[in-house]
Design a protein around this motif. Sequence first.
Motif, mmCIF file in Angstrom:
data_model
loop_
_atom_site.group_PDB
_atom_site.id
_atom_site.type_symbol
_atom_site.label_atom_id
_atom_site.label_comp_id
_atom_site.label_asym_id
_atom_site.label_seq_id
_atom_site.Cartn_x
_atom_site.Cartn_y
_atom_site.Cartn_z
ATOM 1 N N ARG A 1 -3.303 -3.964 -3.393
ATOM 2 C CA ARG A 1 -3.836 -2.780 -4.094
ATOM 3 C C ARG A 1 -3.477 -1.500 -3.357
ATOM 4 N NH1 ARG A 1 -9.700 -5.321 -5.321
ATOM 5 N NH2 ARG A 1 -9.070 -6.606 -7.085
ATOM 6 N N LEU A 2 -3.644 -1.525 -2.016
ATOM 7 C CA LEU A 2 -3.322 -0.337 -1.224
ATOM 8 C C LEU A 2 -1.832 -0.019 -1.280
ATOM 9 C CD1 LEU A 2 -5.575 -0.803 1.915
ATOM 10 C CD2 LEU A 2 -5.589 1.136 0.355
ATOM 11 N N ALA B 1 -1.165 1.430 -4.671
ATOM 12 C CA ALA B 1 -1.732 2.787 -4.788
ATOM 13 C C ALA B 1 -0.906 3.788 -3.990
ATOM 14 C CB ALA B 1 -3.178 2.785 -4.310
ATOM 15 N N GLY B 2 -0.380 3.339 -2.842
ATOM 16 C CA GLY B 2 0.408 4.228 -1.998
ATOM 17 C C GLY B 2 1.859 4.343 -2.425
ATOM 18 N N GLU C 1 -2.117 -7.834 -9.669
ATOM 19 C CA GLU C 1 -2.658 -6.496 -9.387
ATOM 20 C C GLU C 1 -1.852 -5.399 -10.086
ATOM 21 O OE1 GLU C 1 -5.523 -5.673 -8.055
ATOM 22 O OE2 GLU C 1 -5.926 -7.809 -7.861
ATOM 23 N N SER C 2 -0.586 -5.680 -10.406
ATOM 24 C CA SER C 2 0.239 -4.693 -11.107
ATOM 25 C C SER C 2 -0.312 -4.392 -12.504
ATOM 26 C CB SER C 2 1.675 -5.205 -11.225
ATOM 27 O OG SER C 2 2.294 -5.248 -9.964
ATOM 28 N N VAL D 1 -2.476 -1.296 -12.564
ATOM 29 C CA VAL D 1 -1.916 -0.001 -12.196
ATOM 30 C C VAL D 1 -1.662 0.792 -13.466
ATOM 31 C CG1 VAL D 1 0.051 1.181 -11.133
ATOM 32 C CG2 VAL D 1 -0.830 -0.931 -10.119
#
Length: 127
Positions: free
Chosen positions: A61-62, A65-66, A119-120, A123
């Motif tokens: 996730r990080l 996000a980054g 997790e994509s 996004v």
Amino acid sequence: MPPTSHPAELIATSRTCVAQNRALIRETRLRVAQARRACNPWFAVVGGSDASERMLRDMVRLLLAGGVLRPVDGHAWAGNGTGRPCAVCGNPVTPMEVEYEVDGDATAHTRCFLVWQEESKHVPEKK
Ligand SMILES: [Zn+2]
């Protein structure tokens, strides 16, 4: 670093900086995970695979996000590991493991890729 004006040099310098930053982010995430373990001696006992799964998910996730990882849609090539580092966990994908190659430039372990893919979905799409 002396200033450069040649576009090829700038691109090469940028690529080097991006690779170094990615390595630093991975290293930082691993240190955070190690610090969490050190702060909680029960972690190793009660954590088990759920805890490592959660840490992997948090890291993905990080990284998403980054902008270190791009969202993936599930299209990837799978084959024997080549020893290149996993884009998610940073560990090499050994020839004994399955390696997922995404867009020709990122590789990941099966487990890392599956979490990355899952997790994509969360996004938000860029417009
Ligand atoms: Zn991995």
